[in-house]
Design a protein around this motif. Structure first.
Motif, PDB file in Angstrom:
ATOM      1  N   THR A  44       0.524  -1.529   0.172  1.00 16.09           N
ATOM      2  CA  THR A  44      -0.108   0.088  -0.399  1.00 16.09           C
ATOM      3  C   THR A  44       0.797   0.890   0.121  1.00 16.09           C
ATOM      4  OG1 THR A  44      -1.811  -1.247   0.915  1.00 16.09           O
ATOM      5  CG2 THR A  44      -1.641   1.002   1.162  1.00 16.09           C
ATOM      6  N   GLU A  45       0.683   2.148  -1.105  1.00 14.29           N
ATOM      7  CA  GLU A  45       1.015   3.333  -0.985  1.00 14.29           C
ATOM      8  C   GLU A  45       0.204   4.171  -0.938  1.00 14.29           C
ATOM      9  OE1 GLU A  45       3.563   3.988  -4.257  1.00 14.29           O
ATOM     10  OE2 GLU A  45       5.013   2.556  -4.046  1.00 14.29           O
ATOM     11  N   LYS A  46       0.987   5.922  -0.289  1.00 12.93           N
ATOM     12  CA  LYS A  46      -0.434   6.417   0.369  1.00 12.93           C
ATOM     13  C   LYS A  46       1.195   7.904  -0.073  1.00 12.93           C
ATOM     14  CE  LYS A  46      -4.473   4.687   2.382  1.00 12.93           C
ATOM     15  NZ  LYS A  46      -4.701   4.663   1.036  1.00 12.93           N
ATOM     16  N   VAL A  47       0.263   8.914  -0.533  1.00 14.93           N
ATOM     17  CA  VAL A  47       0.928  10.323  -0.002  1.00 14.93           C
ATOM     18  C   VAL A  47      -0.237  11.401   0.367  1.00 14.93           C
ATOM     19  CG1 VAL A  47       2.079  12.043  -1.259  1.00 14.93           C
ATOM     20  CG2 VAL A  47       1.406   9.923  -1.898  1.00 14.93           C
ATOM     21  N   PHE A  48       0.571  11.883   1.554  1.00 15.92           N
ATOM     22  CA  PHE A  48      -0.471  12.816   2.432  1.00 15.92           C
ATOM     23  C   PHE A  48       0.122  14.971   2.328  1.00 15.92           C
ATOM     24  CE2 PHE A  48      -0.247   8.762   4.156  1.00 15.92           C
ATOM     25  CZ  PHE A  48      -1.491   8.691   5.623  1.00 15.92           C
TER      26      PHE A  48
END
Ligand SMILES: Cc1cc2nc3c(=O)[nH]c(=O)nc-3n(C[C@H](O)[C@H](O)[C@H](O)COP(=O)(O)O)c2cc1C
Length: 260
Positions: A44-48
């Motif tokens: 899982t990849e996420k950008v905040f």
């Protein structure tokens, strides 16, 4: 501001700690959760963004953050995103884990605003059973309240100075333990342990465990609906009894706020 907690938590204590923090920060508003415990989340990849505020939570394994948690957190990217880092540990010590978590997320674009090392029931034996308890959760709320008051009085966007306990280079640790859960004949092969294992270590027969992958997190034991997964092994039981006596004295939570 969007409030989100990102955690790895095989037996739920780190989750409880970090959810209590994000709830207090959100002050009654909705908040998000990114649960990185399941094996299926390993990529899982996420950008905040700067409009997000993140609380990270993980247990301590051998004085470090679990290697699998570090790998999953490394896929979370901030863009000068403010955050609070928390580790939850079983009343022995957190050694370099909080510093490691702080370094890791800072290297990935987050700005660490505060930190906490919190007590949770130990995975092994009967140590600090039920923690974090009501008192711990109240302390977390008080910590967040103080954090918010300080932030209001002295708003700043950039990095803050925190004196987080820990050393460079970090001590060796984080790999997991050497205990391998057993499976009793009462196993109904429901597959819950297979589905829940954070490292994909359990074969579809529900009993064959890949020793190289298992991290002794005991999630399979806690999640088994018929208590077939167990550690009813004499050497483990002797260790657990002794360890539980050693760690019986209650340690307190530690909180780190900016110095000025
Ligand atoms: C393999 C392993 C190593 C651990 N090492 C430590 C440690 O070094 N210090 C400590 O105080 N607790 C240690 N613990 C206890 C966990 O940090 C503690 O139980 C934590 O609350 C578990 O978090 P969880 O419920 O989110 O999985 C260890 C637990 C496991 C399974």
């Amino acid at each position: 501001m969007n409030y989100i907690t990102v955690y790895f938590s095989p037996t739920g204590t780190a989750e409880k700690s970090s959810v209590s923090m994000i709830e207090a920060l959100a002050e009654g508003k909705e908040f998000g959760r990114v649960d990185l415990t399941a094996y299926s989340t390993r990529e899982t990849e996420k950008v905040f963004s700067t409009d997000d505020f993140v609380v990270f939570g993980t247990p301590v394994y051998g004085g470090r953050i679990p290697k699998v948690a570090a790998q999953r957190f490394a896929r979370m990217r901030g863009q000068q995103t403010p955050c609070i880092v928390t580790v939850t540990y079983g009343n022995r010590d957190y050694d370099d884990a909080l510093l490691e978590l702080s370094d890791l997320v800072q290297a990935n674009g987050f700005v660490v605003q505060a930190a906490a090392a919190l007590i949770g029931q130990h995975t092994f034996g009967q140590i600090q059973v039920g923690r974090p308890d009501e008192d711990d959760l109240k302390e977390n709320q008080q910590f967040v309240k103080t954090f918010l008051e300080k932030a209001e009085k002295n708003p700043r966007k950039g990095s803050v100075k925190l004196s987080i306990k820990g050393n460079h280079p970090y001590k060796a640790g984080g790999k997991g333990g050497m205990f391998r859960p057993l499976t009793a004949d009462t196993c109904i092969q429901c597959g819950l342990c297979v589905k829940n294992c954070p490292t994909g270590a359990i074969d579809s027969d529900c009993s064959t465990i890949d020793s190289g992958r298992c991290i002794s997190c005991f999630r399979c034991i806690r999640r088994c609906p018929v208590q077939a997964k167990n550690m009813n092994d004499s050497s483990y039981l002797a260790f657990a009894e002794d360890f539980s006596k050693k760690l019986a004295t209650r340690r307190e939570n530690e909180y780190f706020l900016p110095q000025k």
